[in-house]
Enzyme design. Sequence first.
Site, mmCIF file in Angstrom:
data_model
loop_
_atom_site.group_PDB
_atom_site.id
_atom_site.type_symbol
_atom_site.label_atom_id
_atom_site.label_comp_id
_atom_site.label_asym_id
_atom_site.label_seq_id
_atom_site.Cartn_x
_atom_site.Cartn_y
_atom_site.Cartn_z
ATOM 1 N N LYS A 14 0.821 -1.221 0.000
ATOM 2 C CA LYS A 14 0.000 0.000 0.000
ATOM 3 C C LYS A 14 0.853 1.269 0.000
ATOM 4 C CE LYS A 14 -1.264 -0.397 4.922
ATOM 5 N NZ LYS A 14 -0.067 0.099 5.535
ATOM 6 N N ARG A 89 -7.458 2.219 10.839
ATOM 7 C CA ARG A 89 -7.025 0.847 11.107
ATOM 8 C C ARG A 89 -8.088 0.117 11.932
ATOM 9 N NH1 ARG A 89 -1.475 1.451 9.679
ATOM 10 N NH2 ARG A 89 -0.112 -0.172 10.276
ATOM 11 N N ARG A 128 12.159 -6.202 2.864
ATOM 12 C CA ARG A 128 11.835 -4.781 2.693
ATOM 13 C C ARG A 128 12.874 -3.852 3.324
ATOM 14 N NH1 ARG A 128 5.911 -2.429 3.986
ATOM 15 N NH2 ARG A 128 6.376 -2.807 6.179
ATOM 16 N N ARG A 163 13.208 -1.344 8.578
ATOM 17 C CA ARG A 163 12.351 -0.862 9.665
ATOM 18 C C ARG A 163 12.473 -1.790 10.868
ATOM 19 N NH1 ARG A 163 6.390 0.491 7.403
ATOM 20 N NH2 ARG A 163 5.900 -0.603 9.320
ATOM 21 N N ARG A 174 1.413 -8.048 13.853
ATOM 22 C CA ARG A 174 0.761 -7.005 13.051
ATOM 23 C C ARG A 174 -0.312 -7.610 12.153
ATOM 24 N NH1 ARG A 174 5.925 -4.759 10.357
ATOM 25 N NH2 ARG A 174 4.595 -3.460 9.084
HETATM 26 P P1 AMP Z 1 2.744 1.346 8.921
HETATM 27 O O1 AMP Z 1 3.879 2.219 8.483
HETATM 28 O O2 AMP Z 1 1.420 1.774 8.342
HETATM 29 O O3 AMP Z 1 3.013 -0.131 8.705
HETATM 30 O O4 AMP Z 1 2.599 1.556 10.510
HETATM 31 C C1 AMP Z 1 3.651 1.212 11.394
HETATM 32 C C2 AMP Z 1 3.121 1.129 12.820
HETATM 33 O O5 AMP Z 1 2.611 2.430 13.221
HETATM 34 C C3 AMP Z 1 1.947 0.171 13.029
HETATM 35 O O6 AMP Z 1 2.379 -1.179 13.223
HETATM 36 C C4 AMP Z 1 1.322 0.764 14.292
HETATM 37 O O7 AMP Z 1 2.111 0.465 15.441
HETATM 38 C C5 AMP Z 1 1.451 2.271 14.040
HETATM 39 N N1 AMP Z 1 0.291 2.833 13.294
HETATM 40 C C6 AMP Z 1 0.295 3.378 12.040
HETATM 41 N N2 AMP Z 1 -0.926 3.802 11.691
HETATM 42 C C7 AMP Z 1 -1.738 3.532 12.745
HETATM 43 C C8 AMP Z 1 -3.123 3.716 12.994
HETATM 44 N N3 AMP Z 1 -3.939 4.251 12.076
HETATM 45 N N4 AMP Z 1 -3.607 3.316 14.205
HETATM 46 C C9 AMP Z 1 -2.812 2.773 15.152
HETATM 47 N N5 AMP Z 1 -1.495 2.561 14.982
HETATM 48 C C10 AMP Z 1 -0.958 2.926 13.784
#
Ligand code: AMP
Length: 221
Positions: A14, A89, A128, A163, A174
Amino acid sequence: MESIIFIAPPAAGKGTQAKMLCEAYQIPHISTGDLLRGASLVDDERGKYIKKQISSGAFVSDDIILELLEERLQQKDCNNGYILDGFPRNIEQAIAYENILRKLNKKLGIVIYLDVKKELACKRIEGRVICPLCGSVYNTIIEEAQPKEDGICDHCGNKLVKRADDNSETFGLRYDTYLEKTQPLIDYYDSKNVLYRVSSVNSKDDTFKEISSFLEGSSKL
Ligand code: AMP
């Protein structure tokens, strides 16, 4: 252009698709993960809490996300649409988002559901690497997603990093959190008639073409 929300399991691509669409349509890419990674660098209680949640694969509290997002959406560059990556989310965030939209006089737009099998997502996670400067995403295992020069971003020449939450253990958590909290959003948006489903098994370019032709044919641009 209408705003776009991406819903997808971790590592479905995404972030990559959102970035490609933003470049093509000249609208901002708003990743709540990126907003949080930025906020986690601040040396205060909130920063420490965010860092802990991200590195364990758990969600950050809705209050923090909504505050960061509302602030971001008020910036001028969001006036002609934007792409949301990683938000909402859960159902509570989706409902709170609609309240923010009403307050800011914005529309919900389109929701793209990017589907991918768990095994492929896990493989993508293993390889990644990202550019911490411009957010570009690469993959050391998938040939078509490798950077031109090992460990260096094609776009800005910065060093690529892994990351902290991209490991198989955190991925499992996750993914389970996604199934429990995020997947119900698919029915939620389907019932609002704004959902478009795309399978992310093909190359990033093919997936991008499929999404673009949907957007162009749907008069949402
Ligand atoms: P991402 O970069 O979208 O994979 O997000 C990395 C991490 O940030 C996730 O595993 C969550 O810990 C946190 N995170 C990102 N977006 C959200 C959200 N909308 N609600 C809660 N936690 C979030």
